[in-house]
Motif scaffolding. Structure first.
Motif, PDB file in Angstrom:
ATOM      1  N   VAL A  80       1.062  -1.414  -0.560  1.00 19.92           N
ATOM      2  CA  VAL A  80      -0.067  -0.003   0.019  1.00 19.92           C
ATOM      3  C   VAL A  80       0.784   1.251  -0.180  1.00 19.92           C
ATOM      4  O   VAL A  80       0.402   2.334  -0.152  1.00 19.92           O
ATOM      5  CB  VAL A  80      -0.870  -0.022   1.057  1.00 19.92           C
ATOM      6  N   ASP A  81       2.063   0.638   0.449  1.00 21.20           N
ATOM      7  CA  ASP A  81       2.953   2.266   0.422  1.00 21.20           C
ATOM      8  C   ASP A  81       3.800   2.620  -0.611  1.00 21.20           C
ATOM      9  O   ASP A  81       3.902   3.790  -1.479  1.00 21.20           O
ATOM     10  CB  ASP A  81       4.131   2.380   1.676  1.00 21.20           C
ATOM     11  N   GLU A  82       3.816   1.733  -1.859  1.00 20.99           N
ATOM     12  CA  GLU A  82       4.989   1.372  -3.162  1.00 20.99           C
ATOM     13  C   GLU A  82       3.382   2.439  -4.038  1.00 20.99           C
ATOM     14  O   GLU A  82       3.756   2.679  -5.110  1.00 20.99           O
ATOM     15  CB  GLU A  82       4.949   0.562  -3.533  1.00 20.99           C
ATOM     16  N   GLU A  83       2.316   2.142  -3.679  1.00 22.36           N
ATOM     17  CA  GLU A  83       0.909   2.519  -4.444  1.00 22.36           C
ATOM     18  C   GLU A  83       1.239   2.010  -5.832  1.00 22.36           C
ATOM     19  O   GLU A  83       1.193   3.082  -6.867  1.00 22.36           O
ATOM     20  CB  GLU A  83       1.073   3.424  -4.470  1.00 22.36           C
ATOM     21  N   THR A  84       1.459   0.399  -6.225  1.00 18.61           N
ATOM     22  CA  THR A  84       1.933  -0.300  -7.872  1.00 18.61           C
ATOM     23  C   THR A  84       0.500   0.388  -8.470  1.00 18.61           C
ATOM     24  O   THR A  84       1.084   0.846  -9.672  1.00 18.61           O
ATOM     25  CB  THR A  84       2.426  -0.935  -7.564  1.00 18.61           C
ATOM     26  N   ARG A  93     -10.485  -0.465  -2.079  1.00 21.72           N
ATOM     27  CA  ARG A  93     -11.852  -0.126  -0.424  1.00 21.72           C
ATOM     28  C   ARG A  93     -10.684  -1.976   0.853  1.00 21.72           C
ATOM     29  O   ARG A  93     -10.101  -2.326   0.526  1.00 21.72           O
ATOM     30  CB  ARG A  93     -13.206  -0.456  -0.771  1.00 21.72           C
ATOM     31  N   TRP A  94     -10.744  -1.568   1.676  1.00 23.37           N
ATOM     32  CA  TRP A  94     -10.529  -2.233   3.244  1.00 23.37           C
ATOM     33  C   TRP A  94     -11.992  -2.609   3.890  1.00 23.37           C
ATOM     34  O   TRP A  94     -12.518  -1.998   4.459  1.00 23.37           O
ATOM     35  CB  TRP A  94      -9.683  -1.055   3.552  1.00 23.37           C
ATOM     36  N   SER A  95     -11.813  -3.874   4.338  1.00 26.66           N
ATOM     37  CA  SER A  95     -12.802  -4.484   4.720  1.00 26.66           C
ATOM     38  C   SER A  95     -12.031  -5.370   6.036  1.00 26.66           C
ATOM     39  O   SER A  95     -11.792  -6.214   5.736  1.00 26.66           O
ATOM     40  CB  SER A  95     -13.562  -5.489   4.223  1.00 26.66           C
ATOM     41  N   GLY A  96     -12.819  -4.774   7.184  1.00 24.69           N
ATOM     42  CA  GLY A  96     -11.162  -5.997   8.347  1.00 24.69           C
ATOM     43  C   GLY A  96     -11.819  -4.961   9.509  1.00 24.69           C
ATOM     44  O   GLY A  96     -12.118  -4.149   9.802  1.00 24.69           O
ATOM     45  N   ARG A  97     -10.989  -5.554  10.762  1.00 26.80           N
ATOM     46  CA  ARG A  97     -11.195  -4.932  12.007  1.00 26.80           C
ATOM     47  C   ARG A  97     -10.017  -4.266  12.475  1.00 26.80           C
ATOM     48  O   ARG A  97      -8.969  -4.744  11.713  1.00 26.80           O
ATOM     49  CB  ARG A  97     -11.119  -5.885  13.552  1.00 26.80           C
ATOM     50  N   PRO A  98      -9.888  -3.209  12.773  1.00 29.36           N
ATOM     51  CA  PRO A  98      -8.861  -2.375  12.985  1.00 29.36           C
ATOM     52  C   PRO A  98      -8.323  -2.799  14.184  1.00 29.36           C
ATOM     53  O   PRO A  98      -6.851  -2.874  14.061  1.00 29.36           O
ATOM     54  CB  PRO A  98      -9.102  -0.926  13.408  1.00 29.36           C
ATOM     55  N   ASP A  99      -8.554  -3.676  14.614  1.00 25.51           N
ATOM     56  CA  ASP A  99      -7.565  -4.081  16.419  1.00 25.51           C
ATOM     57  C   ASP A  99      -6.776  -4.820  16.032  1.00 25.51           C
ATOM     58  O   ASP A  99      -6.781  -6.039  15.175  1.00 25.51           O
ATOM     59  CB  ASP A  99      -8.853  -5.399  16.955  1.00 25.51           C
ATOM     60  N   GLU A 100      -5.660  -5.063  16.403  1.00 22.85           N
ATOM     61  CA  GLU A 100      -4.087  -5.616  16.765  1.00 22.85           C
ATOM     62  C   GLU A 100      -3.933  -5.271  15.486  1.00 22.85           C
ATOM     63  O   GLU A 100      -2.520  -5.272  15.366  1.00 22.85           O
ATOM     64  CB  GLU A 100      -5.081  -6.835  16.775  1.00 22.85           C
ATOM     65  N   LEU A 101      -4.491  -5.165  14.279  1.00 22.25           N
ATOM     66  CA  LEU A 101      -3.434  -3.974  12.912  1.00 22.25           C
ATOM     67  C   LEU A 101      -2.489  -3.291  13.031  1.00 22.25           C
ATOM     68  O   LEU A 101      -2.644  -2.473  14.083  1.00 22.25           O
ATOM     69  CB  LEU A 101      -4.414  -3.550  11.934  1.00 22.25           C
ATOM     70  N   PRO A 102      -1.214  -3.040  12.799  1.00 22.21           N
ATOM     71  CA  PRO A 102      -0.285  -1.708  13.016  1.00 22.21           C
ATOM     72  C   PRO A 102      -1.016  -0.218  12.907  1.00 22.21           C
ATOM     73  O   PRO A 102      -1.884  -0.069  11.984  1.00 22.21           O
ATOM     74  CB  PRO A 102       0.525  -2.195  12.245  1.00 22.21           C
ATOM     75  N   ASP A 104      -0.277   2.412  11.729  1.00 22.79           N
ATOM     76  CA  ASP A 104       0.027   2.646  10.631  1.00 22.79           C
ATOM     77  C   ASP A 104      -0.212   2.386   8.804  1.00 22.79           C
ATOM     78  O   ASP A 104      -1.029   3.347   9.109  1.00 22.79           O
ATOM     79  CB  ASP A 104       1.777   2.899  10.010  1.00 22.79           C
ATOM     80  N   LEU A 105      -0.140   1.280   9.225  1.00 23.34           N
ATOM     81  CA  LEU A 105      -1.838   0.219   8.410  1.00 23.34           C
ATOM     82  C   LEU A 105      -3.089   0.585   8.210  1.00 23.34           C
ATOM     83  O   LEU A 105      -3.386   0.953   7.408  1.00 23.34           O
ATOM     84  CB  LEU A 105      -0.946  -1.387   8.399  1.00 23.34           C
ATOM     85  N   VAL A 106      -3.108   0.781   9.381  1.00 24.66           N
ATOM     86  CA  VAL A 106      -4.701   1.319   9.036  1.00 24.66           C
ATOM     87  C   VAL A 106      -5.641   2.395   9.073  1.00 24.66           C
ATOM     88  O   VAL A 106      -5.913   2.930   7.643  1.00 24.66           O
ATOM     89  CB  VAL A 106      -4.911   0.840  10.488  1.00 24.66           C
ATOM     90  N   GLN A 107      -3.688   3.485   8.951  1.00 15.48           N
ATOM     91  CA  GLN A 107      -4.640   5.205   8.377  1.00 15.48           C
ATOM     92  C   GLN A 107      -4.183   4.717   7.249  1.00 15.48           C
ATOM     93  O   GLN A 107      -4.924   5.687   6.450  1.00 15.48           O
ATOM     94  CB  GLN A 107      -3.059   5.822   9.199  1.00 15.48           C
ATOM     95  N   THR A 108      -3.069   4.113   7.003  1.00 14.08           N
ATOM     96  CA  THR A 108      -2.490   4.047   5.274  1.00 14.08           C
ATOM     97  C   THR A 108      -3.951   3.640   3.782  1.00 14.08           C
ATOM     98  O   THR A 108      -4.250   3.842   3.842  1.00 14.08           O
ATOM     99  CB  THR A 108      -1.244   3.198   4.754  1.00 14.08           C
ATOM    100  N   CYS A 127      -9.692  -8.306   1.567  1.00 13.98           N
ATOM    101  CA  CYS A 127     -10.468  -8.003   3.251  1.00 13.98           C
ATOM    102  C   CYS A 127      -9.249  -8.455   4.402  1.00 13.98           C
ATOM    103  O   CYS A 127      -8.095  -9.414   4.244  1.00 13.98           O
ATOM    104  CB  CYS A 127     -11.058  -9.535   3.198  1.00 13.98           C
ATOM    105  N   ILE A 128      -8.394  -7.746   5.215  1.00 18.36           N
ATOM    106  CA  ILE A 128      -7.144  -7.605   6.092  1.00 18.36           C
ATOM    107  C   ILE A 128      -7.645  -7.761   7.760  1.00 18.36           C
ATOM    108  O   ILE A 128      -9.018  -7.190   7.950  1.00 18.36           O
ATOM    109  CB  ILE A 128      -6.601  -6.235   6.034  1.00 18.36           C
ATOM    110  N   ASN A 129      -7.626  -8.476   8.131  1.00 16.03           N
ATOM    111  CA  ASN A 129      -8.021  -9.275   9.085  1.00 16.03           C
ATOM    112  C   ASN A 129      -9.851  -8.500   9.322  1.00 16.03           C
ATOM    113  O   ASN A 129     -10.641  -8.491  10.123  1.00 16.03           O
ATOM    114  CB  ASN A 129      -7.378  -7.308  10.685  1.00 16.03           C
ATOM    115  N   TYR A 130     -10.071  -9.549   8.364  1.00 12.83           N
ATOM    116  CA  TYR A 130     -11.662 -10.276   8.652  1.00 12.83           C
ATOM    117  C   TYR A 130     -11.751 -11.372   8.556  1.00 12.83           C
ATOM    118  O   TYR A 130     -10.603 -12.230   8.694  1.00 12.83           O
ATOM    119  CB  TYR A 130     -11.780  -9.710   6.665  1.00 12.83           C
TER     120      TYR A 130
END
Length: 253
Positions: A80-84, A93-102, A104-108, A127-130
């Motif tokens: 997500v940082d490299e934005e390929t 879009r992102w689907s999943g829970r923010p709990d436990e994720l870093p 920085d990743l959540v904000q990105t 779907c990350i932490n989904y």
């Protein structure tokens, strides 16, 4: 074109096994899997697919070795940082829970959602932490709260009311669920959205997949009849009257 699915969801299975069979660290499998995911985005855009959803990291994946978890999450952050796919017509879009994720990743991930929300091409959902059951539990809790506050009548609830309280209410139903890596189960992935999805399982590991495999999955989908509890269309005359393998050839041809 009229038989194209609108929404394809993918369980990208086999990264670790792909690496192990080649004598490589499992992290190399996840790196190769990320490249395959980028390839699928290009393939989806090329064929005109509207929605592509990728099972990137499940709530059950926290049971893995901590070192592998760190590798996976760092790989997602790097992608997500490299934005390929920054210059492509892709709504992210992102689907999943923010709990436990870093954090920085959540904000990105949230930043990518905001920045691409007006794009009208492919909608790519990661779907990350989904977890599917977690998603339904959260929707039920939100609906119970709405009923308590008098916003909905519990006696008049329908499927649309429930769907509006899902964490991603804009996500359409899945038409085709594709899983690689030989396993034939849905693994808690989008249970609400895949209620009527066509299922497609393939033996190859995810890192070996490219856009042609996505197109093959869509081709297979186009051959199926989707009845949704009704009666399928009658077979055409050519389907009803296949020539016998022993029939004499027509001399006029």
């Amino acid at each position: 074109a009229d038989r194209m699915p609108s929404h394809v969801a993918v369980i990208m299975d086999g990264n670790g096994r792909w690496a192990e069979e080649r004598g490589l660290p499992r992290r190399e499998g996840h790196r190769a899997g990320a490249a395959a995911a980028r390839e699928m985005v290009y393939g989806a855009l090329e064929i005109g697919l509207r929605h592509l959803t990728l099972y990137t990291f499940s709530t059950e994946n926290w049971k893995r070795d901590p070192e592998e978890i760190t590798t996976i999450l760092k790989g997602i952050q790097r992608e997500v940082d490299e934005e390929t796919i920054r210059d492509l017509d892709v709504r992210q879009r992102w689907s999943g829970r923010p709990d436990e994720l870093p954090e920085d990743l959540v904000q990105t991930l949230l930043s990518r959602e905001r920045r691409t929300r007006t794009r009208s091409g492919l909608t790519l959902t990661l779907c990350i932490n989904y977890g599917g059951r977690d998603e339904i539990t959260r929707a039920a809790a939100a609906l119970a709260q709405a009923a308590r506050e008098g916003e909905v009548d519990p006696h008049l609830l329908g499927e649309d009311d429930f769907a509006r309280h899902l964490p991603c209410p804009e996500m359409p139903d899945v038409d085709l669920l594709w899983r690689t890596g030989s396993e034939q189960r849905t693994s808690n992935f989008l249970p609400w959205h895949t209620a009527y999805a066509e299922l497609y399982f393939t033996p190859g590991y995810w890192p070996d997949m490219d856009r042609r495999d996505l197109w093959q999955a869509i081709t297979e989908y186009s051959r199926r009849q989707r009845r949704r509890g009704g009666v399928g269309a009658p077979l055409t005359s050519t389907e009803n009257h296949q020539p016998s393998p022993h029939a004499r050839p027509d001399p006029r041809h």
